[in-house]
Design an enzyme around this catalytic site. Structure first.
Site, PDB file in Angstrom:
ATOM      1  N   CYS A  38       0.839  -1.197   0.000  1.00 31.51           N
ATOM      2  CA  CYS A  38       0.000   0.000   0.000  1.00 31.51           C
ATOM      3  C   CYS A  38       0.877   1.252   0.000  1.00 31.51           C
ATOM      4  O   CYS A  38       1.822   1.365   0.788  1.00 31.51           O
ATOM      5  CB  CYS A  38      -0.905  -0.008   1.224  1.00 31.51           C
ATOM      6  SG  CYS A  38      -2.009   1.442   1.297  1.00 31.51           S
ATOM      7  N   CYS A  42       0.645   4.967   6.773  1.00 26.05           N
ATOM      8  CA  CYS A  42       0.055   4.827   8.109  1.00 26.05           C
ATOM      9  C   CYS A  42       1.041   4.133   9.060  1.00 26.05           C
ATOM     10  O   CYS A  42       1.505   3.024   8.786  1.00 26.05           O
ATOM     11  CB  CYS A  42      -1.242   4.025   8.032  1.00 26.05           C
ATOM     12  SG  CYS A  42      -2.431   4.660   6.808  1.00 26.05           S
ATOM     13  N   CYS A  45       0.496   0.402  10.282  1.00 27.09           N
ATOM     14  CA  CYS A  45       0.071  -0.640   9.344  1.00 27.09           C
ATOM     15  C   CYS A  45       1.237  -1.411   8.733  1.00 27.09           C
ATOM     16  O   CYS A  45       2.098  -0.816   8.071  1.00 27.09           O
ATOM     17  CB  CYS A  45      -0.774  -0.024   8.232  1.00 27.09           C
ATOM     18  SG  CYS A  45      -1.480  -1.281   7.134  1.00 27.09           S
ATOM     19  N   CYS A  83     -16.400  -9.182   5.706  1.00 28.80           N
ATOM     20  CA  CYS A  83     -15.714  -7.939   5.385  1.00 28.80           C
ATOM     21  C   CYS A  83     -14.462  -8.238   4.577  1.00 28.80           C
ATOM     22  O   CYS A  83     -13.719  -9.168   4.913  1.00 28.80           O
ATOM     23  CB  CYS A  83     -15.330  -7.197   6.669  1.00 28.80           C
ATOM     24  SG  CYS A  83     -16.703  -6.979   7.815  1.00 28.80           S
ATOM     25  N   CYS A 115     -19.239  -6.081   3.590  1.00 28.09           N
ATOM     26  CA  CYS A 115     -18.541  -4.835   3.885  1.00 28.09           C
ATOM     27  C   CYS A 115     -17.191  -4.877   3.184  1.00 28.09           C
ATOM     28  O   CYS A 115     -16.573  -5.949   3.094  1.00 28.09           O
ATOM     29  CB  CYS A 115     -18.359  -4.678   5.399  1.00 28.09           C
ATOM     30  SG  CYS A 115     -17.458  -3.178   5.911  1.00 28.09           S
ATOM     31  N   CYS A 175     -19.146   2.087   8.306  1.00 27.38           N
ATOM     32  CA  CYS A 175     -18.396   1.402   9.357  1.00 27.38           C
ATOM     33  C   CYS A 175     -17.147   2.249   9.569  1.00 27.38           C
ATOM     34  O   CYS A 175     -16.245   2.255   8.727  1.00 27.38           O
ATOM     35  CB  CYS A 175     -18.044  -0.015   8.926  1.00 27.38           C
ATOM     36  SG  CYS A 175     -17.006  -0.902  10.116  1.00 27.38           S
ATOM     37  N   ARG A 247     -17.966  -2.239  17.775  1.00 26.85           N
ATOM     38  CA  ARG A 247     -17.298  -3.507  17.473  1.00 26.85           C
ATOM     39  C   ARG A 247     -15.917  -3.588  18.120  1.00 26.85           C
ATOM     40  O   ARG A 247     -15.066  -2.726  17.893  1.00 26.85           O
ATOM     41  CB  ARG A 247     -17.175  -3.683  15.956  1.00 26.85           C
ATOM     42  CG  ARG A 247     -16.520  -4.984  15.520  1.00 26.85           C
ATOM     43  CD  ARG A 247     -16.598  -5.192  14.009  1.00 26.85           C
ATOM     44  NE  ARG A 247     -17.988  -5.290  13.582  1.00 26.85           N
ATOM     45  CZ  ARG A 247     -18.553  -4.465  12.706  1.00 26.85           C
ATOM     46  NH1 ARG A 247     -17.852  -3.495  12.151  1.00 26.85           N
ATOM     47  NH2 ARG A 247     -19.820  -4.615  12.389  1.00 26.85           N
TER      48      ARG A 247
END
Length: 301
Positions: A38, A42, A45, A83, A115, A175, A247
């Site tokens: 990616c 971040c 991550c 998801c 999702c 979400c 959640r």
């Protein structure tokens, strides 16, 4: 959020019972359908291409039929929502996006909620996801607007809010939550919840993640989140967003069944279910079954 903890949990529990069946805990299964590489930076991550010391095997977008076979298996194990996450900065039109749309339609055909989390969207892409039957789009704020720049430099807070607005306009549920334990203070946690609580309507689900420090990322040496911090976050989310699914997400495997039960008492009513959470370990389905049986929680089995 600064109330004495027992008072905070007590208030949250009353609000929770007024709006939800306390025995109803939704189980959502999460699959990484495209892993690693990616371009976002971040700090938490392991899938970021910026963190070259992370040991992670990159994988191309999975075949739709294989994804659907895994979704069917997750349903048989008791999951109600499936998801799918792709390590993209943004969605690009073309064959890969068409494959994701096929996955969404296939998951819905199994009778499950669907999702996805795919990065930033354009309005027409949100509409195509809606037409495929997408239930919800996950796009976390991660932290407060004030602390955000300490964690992410390749995407702005406004970018995140813009994608969320496109999803809402397309009729897709939101979400949207965040992560605690990244070095933020209590005011940052409250600020993030304030942003979410100011959405009209509130997000349909709010995942609360406890940072999993991953070797090779800038946050590798952060201390793990304690149960009282997580409990305070869950309770405040419940009080400020009474009808939302709260959640328990990343980091749940670090907490005992008794500690998780306290979070359910404080208003959590959904978990990510399965042995792996994208690329990180999660509480196993066997231990979860034992926990839900002890709690008397409703299941779809």
């Amino acid at each position: 959020m600064r109330l004495p903890l027992l008072d905070l949990v007590g208030r949250a529990n009353m609000i929770h019972r007024a709006h939800h069946n306390p025995e109803d805990i939704q189980k959502a299964s999460l699959l990484s359908i495209k892993t690693g590489g990616c371009p976002e930076d971040c700090a938490y991550c392991p899938q970021s291409a910026h963190h070259r010391e992370v040991e992670l095997t990159k994988e191309k977008l999975m075949n739709p039929q294989h994804v659907l076979s895994l979704a069917k298996r997750a349903k048989q194990a008791g999951a109600e929502r499936f998801c799918m996450g792709a390590a993209w900065r943004q969605v690009r039109d073309g064959g890969e996006f068409d494959n994701v749309l096929e996955m969404v339609a296939g998951v819905r055909a199994l009778g499950m909620e669907a999702c996805v989390t795919l990065g930033m969207l354009k309005p027409h892409q949100a509409r195509r996801l809606a037409q495929a039957g997408l239930t919800a789009y996950n796009h976390n704020l991660d932290t407060s607007p004030e602390f955000y720049g300490e964690i992410i430099g390749t995407r702005t807070y406004r970018d995140r809010l813009e994608t969320l607005s496109y999803c809402r306009d397309a009729g897709i549920d939101l979400c949207c939550g965040g992560i605690i334990g990244m070095g933020e203070n209590l005011r940052d946690r409250a600020s993030m919840l304030q942003v979410l609580a100011n959405f009209d309507p509130h997000p349909e689900s709010v995942p609360i993640n406890a940072l999993i420090p991953i070797e090779g990322t800038p946050l590798a040496h952060r201390e793990t989140v304690g149960i009282f911090d997580l409990l305070r976050m869950v309770a405040t989310a419940r009080i400020t967003m009474p009808k939302t699914r709260v959640r328990l997400s990343a980091g749940r495997s670090d907490f005992s069944a008794a500690e998780q039960a306290l979070c359910f008492l404080a208003g959590a009513n959904s978990v990510f279910y399965g042995d792996v959470l994208l690329t990180a370990p999660n509480a196993g389905t066997g231990s979860d079954r034992d926990m839900f049986a002890a709690l008397g929680a409703l299941t779809e089995d």
